[in-house]
Write a protein that holds these residues in place. Sequence first.
Motif, PDB file in Angstrom:
ATOM      1  N   SER A  15      -4.844   5.209   0.250  1.00  0.00           N
ATOM      2  CA  SER A  15      -5.267   3.567   0.571  1.00  0.00           C
ATOM      3  C   SER A  15      -5.912   2.783  -1.106  1.00  0.00           C
ATOM      4  O   SER A  15      -6.667   3.095  -1.039  1.00  0.00           O
ATOM      5  N   VAL A  16      -5.290   1.683  -0.963  1.00  0.00           N
ATOM      6  CA  VAL A  16      -5.824   0.544  -1.959  1.00  0.00           C
ATOM      7  C   VAL A  16      -6.537  -0.669  -1.220  1.00  0.00           C
ATOM      8  O   VAL A  16      -5.816  -1.454  -0.268  1.00  0.00           O
ATOM      9  N   ASP A  17      -7.882  -1.389  -1.222  1.00  0.00           N
ATOM     10  CA  ASP A  17      -8.455  -2.329  -0.585  1.00  0.00           C
ATOM     11  C   ASP A  17      -8.642  -2.804  -1.741  1.00  0.00           C
ATOM     12  O   ASP A  17      -8.935  -3.080  -2.910  1.00  0.00           O
ATOM     13  N   ILE A  51      -3.366  -1.602   0.718  1.00  0.00           N
ATOM     14  CA  ILE A  51      -1.657  -0.629  -0.016  1.00  0.00           C
ATOM     15  C   ILE A  51      -1.668   1.005   0.737  1.00  0.00           C
ATOM     16  O   ILE A  51      -2.380   1.340   0.277  1.00  0.00           O
ATOM     17  N   ASN A  52      -0.238   0.842   1.110  1.00  0.00           N
ATOM     18  CA  ASN A  52      -0.187   2.732   1.189  1.00  0.00           C
ATOM     19  C   ASN A  52       0.698   3.163   0.800  1.00  0.00           C
ATOM     20  O   ASN A  52       1.998   2.194   0.471  1.00  0.00           O
ATOM     21  N   PHE A  53       1.165   4.581   0.137  1.00  0.00           N
ATOM     22  CA  PHE A  53       2.526   4.869  -0.443  1.00  0.00           C
ATOM     23  C   PHE A  53       3.178   5.975   0.318  1.00  0.00           C
ATOM     24  O   PHE A  53       2.768   6.251   0.274  1.00  0.00           O
ATOM     25  N   THR A  54       4.527   4.828   0.105  1.00  0.00           N
ATOM     26  CA  THR A  54       5.086   6.361   1.424  1.00  0.00           C
ATOM     27  C   THR A  54       6.907   5.598   0.460  1.00  0.00           C
ATOM     28  O   THR A  54       8.149   6.391   0.645  1.00  0.00           O
ATOM     29  N   ASN A  68      -9.760   4.351  -2.149  1.00  0.00           N
ATOM     30  CA  ASN A  68     -10.115   5.135  -1.521  1.00  0.00           C
ATOM     31  C   ASN A  68      -8.811   6.993  -1.285  1.00  0.00           C
ATOM     32  O   ASN A  68      -7.315   6.783  -1.337  1.00  0.00           O
ATOM     33  N   ILE A  69      -9.298   7.789  -1.736  1.00  0.00           N
ATOM     34  CA  ILE A  69      -8.975   9.201  -1.928  1.00  0.00           C
ATOM     35  C   ILE A  69      -8.731   9.493  -0.606  1.00  0.00           C
ATOM     36  O   ILE A  69      -7.282  10.118  -0.622  1.00  0.00           O
TER      37      ILE A  69
END
Length: 298
Positions: free
Chosen positions: A171-173, A197-200, A218-219
Amino acid sequence: MPVETLEDKVIIKDSRGSSAEIYFFGATVTSWKYRGKELLFLSKKSLLDGTKGIRGGIPVVFPQFAKAADSSVETAALPQHGLARISKFEWGGVSVDNESEVSVRFGLNDSQVPENLRKVWPKKFKLIYTVTLNDDTLKTNLSVTNEDIAPFDFNVLLHTYYSIPDISKVSVDGLFNISYVDKVKNFTTDIDNNQSINFTQTTDRIYGNVPTEIIKININDGSNEAFLLRRTNLKDTVVWNPWIDNAKNMSDLGDDEYKQMVCIEPGHVTDYITLKPKESWEGGQTIQYVTLAIGHLS
Ligand code: BG6
């Protein structure tokens, strides 16, 4: 030896066991290890022989991001992402070497750019790229000087590929409530209402004028590790993951490798920087690798 110069690259080492490798080709940082742990993604299929831009690490994008949308701009005939990532930089030597940090420099001027690229963007310029390693922190800084007799316009971007164990967990903050251009949705402008942001799926977003001081990647693999990205003079940020379909179409990326990478790319790409003759511009990024549970890694 904290700095080892080889034929095609330079390896720098920190006294606490961190290291970085920088190819002369594109001045591309291809490896950054925190005490032995690799933090940058480099595709197993990447060519490293100077025939194609390196797929991974930190390619330097200059003077054009992507392909110019407007065919009347001076950089329009350059290939995608410009000329720096496909030109061989010269060794500029060690600028700092002490207990806490090692800093090395690479230079590129117009006379060192391949002839076919110089023809389509015939400007006189000088780039100095500085890579600094300090235990858990990597800093990459670019300066651009106009050595021409007329002004020129340029984009710049540090196309950073982070190595991550699993894209579905990342996730990206720091980009919440900031409008972006979505390249996946035909360049429409959007604002994400999710905090992170999440990646799908394929993600290719250009966030313009990002005011955030720290972007956090965040990993989320149970280790509480994260990257803290600080930008200097780079107002925009591109977020990219090609996902499976695009990965399959890329000759220098394995079909499944999209799972192990995420690109968070600070730059100045939503408009051009104009430099007058003899003027210089400078910008860069500082990335710190941290574990959030105990704060600063030690
Ligand atoms: C990103 C762009 O910066 O780079 C994407 O936003 C692009 O659209 C990606 O696909 C990779 O580009 P290239 O030229 O290295 O394949």
